[in-house]
Motif scaffolding. Structure first.
Motif, PDB file in Angstrom:
ATOM      1  N   GLN A  96       0.862  -1.176   0.000  1.00  0.00           N
ATOM      2  CA  GLN A  96       0.000   0.000   0.000  1.00  0.00           C
ATOM      3  C   GLN A  96       0.901   1.228   0.000  1.00  0.00           C
ATOM      4  O   GLN A  96       1.952   1.237   0.653  1.00  0.00           O
ATOM      5  CB  GLN A  96      -0.932  -0.030   1.224  1.00  0.00           C
ATOM      6  CG  GLN A  96      -1.917  -1.185   1.153  1.00  0.00           C
ATOM      7  CD  GLN A  96      -2.901  -1.214   2.307  1.00  0.00           C
ATOM      8  OE1 GLN A  96      -3.094  -2.244   2.940  1.00  0.00           O
ATOM      9  NE2 GLN A  96      -3.543  -0.096   2.589  1.00  0.00           N
ATOM     10  N   SER A  97       0.477   2.252  -0.718  1.00  0.00           N
ATOM     11  CA  SER A  97       1.362   3.374  -1.038  1.00  0.00           C
ATOM     12  C   SER A  97       1.849   4.126   0.186  1.00  0.00           C
ATOM     13  O   SER A  97       2.967   4.620   0.209  1.00  0.00           O
ATOM     14  CB  SER A  97       0.655   4.341  -1.988  1.00  0.00           C
ATOM     15  OG  SER A  97      -0.614   4.691  -1.478  1.00  0.00           O
ATOM     16  N   SER A  98       1.031   4.225   1.210  1.00  0.00           N
ATOM     17  CA  SER A  98       1.432   4.980   2.400  1.00  0.00           C
ATOM     18  C   SER A  98       1.083   4.196   3.651  1.00  0.00           C
ATOM     19  O   SER A  98       0.064   3.520   3.694  1.00  0.00           O
ATOM     20  CB  SER A  98       0.712   6.332   2.463  1.00  0.00           C
ATOM     21  OG  SER A  98       0.917   7.077   1.294  1.00  0.00           O
ATOM     22  N   ARG A  99       1.907   4.273   4.671  1.00  0.00           N
ATOM     23  CA  ARG A  99       1.554   3.674   5.954  1.00  0.00           C
ATOM     24  C   ARG A  99       0.737   4.638   6.809  1.00  0.00           C
ATOM     25  O   ARG A  99      -0.165   4.228   7.534  1.00  0.00           O
ATOM     26  CB  ARG A  99       2.813   3.276   6.725  1.00  0.00           C
ATOM     27  CG  ARG A  99       3.617   2.154   6.090  1.00  0.00           C
ATOM     28  CD  ARG A  99       2.808   0.874   5.954  1.00  0.00           C
ATOM     29  NE  ARG A  99       2.337   0.369   7.226  1.00  0.00           N
ATOM     30  CZ  ARG A  99       3.028  -0.471   8.001  1.00  0.00           C
ATOM     31  NH1 ARG A  99       4.217  -0.884   7.639  1.00  0.00           N
ATOM     32  NH2 ARG A  99       2.508  -0.906   9.141  1.00  0.00           N
ATOM     33  N   TYR A 100       1.089   5.927   6.704  1.00  0.00           N
ATOM     34  CA  TYR A 100       0.376   6.954   7.455  1.00  0.00           C
ATOM     35  C   TYR A 100       0.088   8.134   6.529  1.00  0.00           C
ATOM     36  O   TYR A 100       0.922   8.505   5.711  1.00  0.00           O
ATOM     37  CB  TYR A 100       1.216   7.441   8.649  1.00  0.00           C
ATOM     38  CG  TYR A 100       1.543   6.354   9.629  1.00  0.00           C
ATOM     39  CD1 TYR A 100       2.742   5.639   9.528  1.00  0.00           C
ATOM     40  CD2 TYR A 100       0.657   6.013  10.649  1.00  0.00           C
ATOM     41  CE1 TYR A 100       3.035   4.628  10.423  1.00  0.00           C
ATOM     42  CE2 TYR A 100       0.949   4.992  11.548  1.00  0.00           C
ATOM     43  CZ  TYR A 100       2.146   4.301  11.423  1.00  0.00           C
ATOM     44  OH  TYR A 100       2.437   3.296  12.303  1.00  0.00           O
TER      45      TYR A 100
END
Lengths: 115, 115
Positions: free
Chosen positions: B6-10
């Protein structure tokens, strides 16, 4: 209406003992059941599954039991280890849907293994 | 090993912004899914896709849309982010079996905060 129920939000078990996590379902169309384990800030990881044609499936320390007449399944972890501390989700899939539909999840049980 | 990324964790966004969450899987899976996880509510299915350019609504599609232009990529779009969309978003993929016994593999999740 919740179709997959995990009635214990948390469970505390001593290291080395058996952990038993329970799950009930209401939809009689469900015929494949899975358990996932989730650590904080990570995605769920698949643990073990069972088809409705079976009543037991075992994989190492993990055993899942299915009582179809009672619409109840349970996950047994023996012996429990500190790394087993996580949230466990029960999930179900309806008959003949080919896996293309999403799973229906319970709300999860937070298992805490105490040293 | 199945890998779902997934492109971002946060991610932190403001109310009203358009938000894109990207998911990529490398196992040539036909089915892809978006869930959100909220405390006390478990995982709830937002949208799923069983083929390129195909999409189906899950249990809570309101306020979301999806895009699947390529087999390996499934995007979740929040057209106008609202504070009640603050959540952990989880992407999953699975093969297109016909028995309903296909395990879903999850990405690490994106923790989205809408201010």
């Amino acid at each position: 209406d919740q179709q997959v129920k995990q009635n214990s939000p948390s469970l505390s078990v001593q290291e080395g003992r058996i952990s038993i996590l329970n799950c009930d379902y209401t939809n009689s169309m469900f015929d494949y059941f899975l358990w996932y384990k989730k650590y904080p800030a990570e995605g769920p990881t698949f643990l073990i599954s069972i088809s409705s044609i079976k009543d037991k499936n075992e994989d190492g320390r993990f055993t899942v039991f299915l009582n179809k007449s009672a619409k109840h399944l349970s996950l047994h972890i023996v012996p429990s280890q500190p790394g087993d501390s996580a949230v466990y989700f029960c999930a179900a899939n309806p008959l003949g849907r080919g896996g293309a539909d999403g799973l229906t999840f319970g709300k999860g049980t937070h298992l805490i293994i105490q040293p | 090993d199945v890998k779902v990324t997934q492109s971002s964790r946060y991610l932190v966004k403001r109310t009203g912004e358009k938000v894109f969450l990207e998911c990529v899987q490398d196992m040539d899976h036909e089915n892809m899914f978006w869930y959100r996880q909220d405390p006390g509510l478990g995982l709830r299915l937002i949208y799923f896709s069983y083929d390129v350019k195909m999409k189906e609504k899950g249990d809570i599609p309101e306020g979301y849309s999806v895009s699947r232009e390529k087999k390996e990529r499934f995007s979740l779009i929040l057209e106008s982010a609202s504070t009640n969309q603050t959540s952990m978003y989880l992407c999953a993929s699975s093969t297109a079996g016909t028995s309903g016994t296909d395990t879903q593999y999850f990405g690490p999740g994106t923790r989205l905060t809408v201010l």
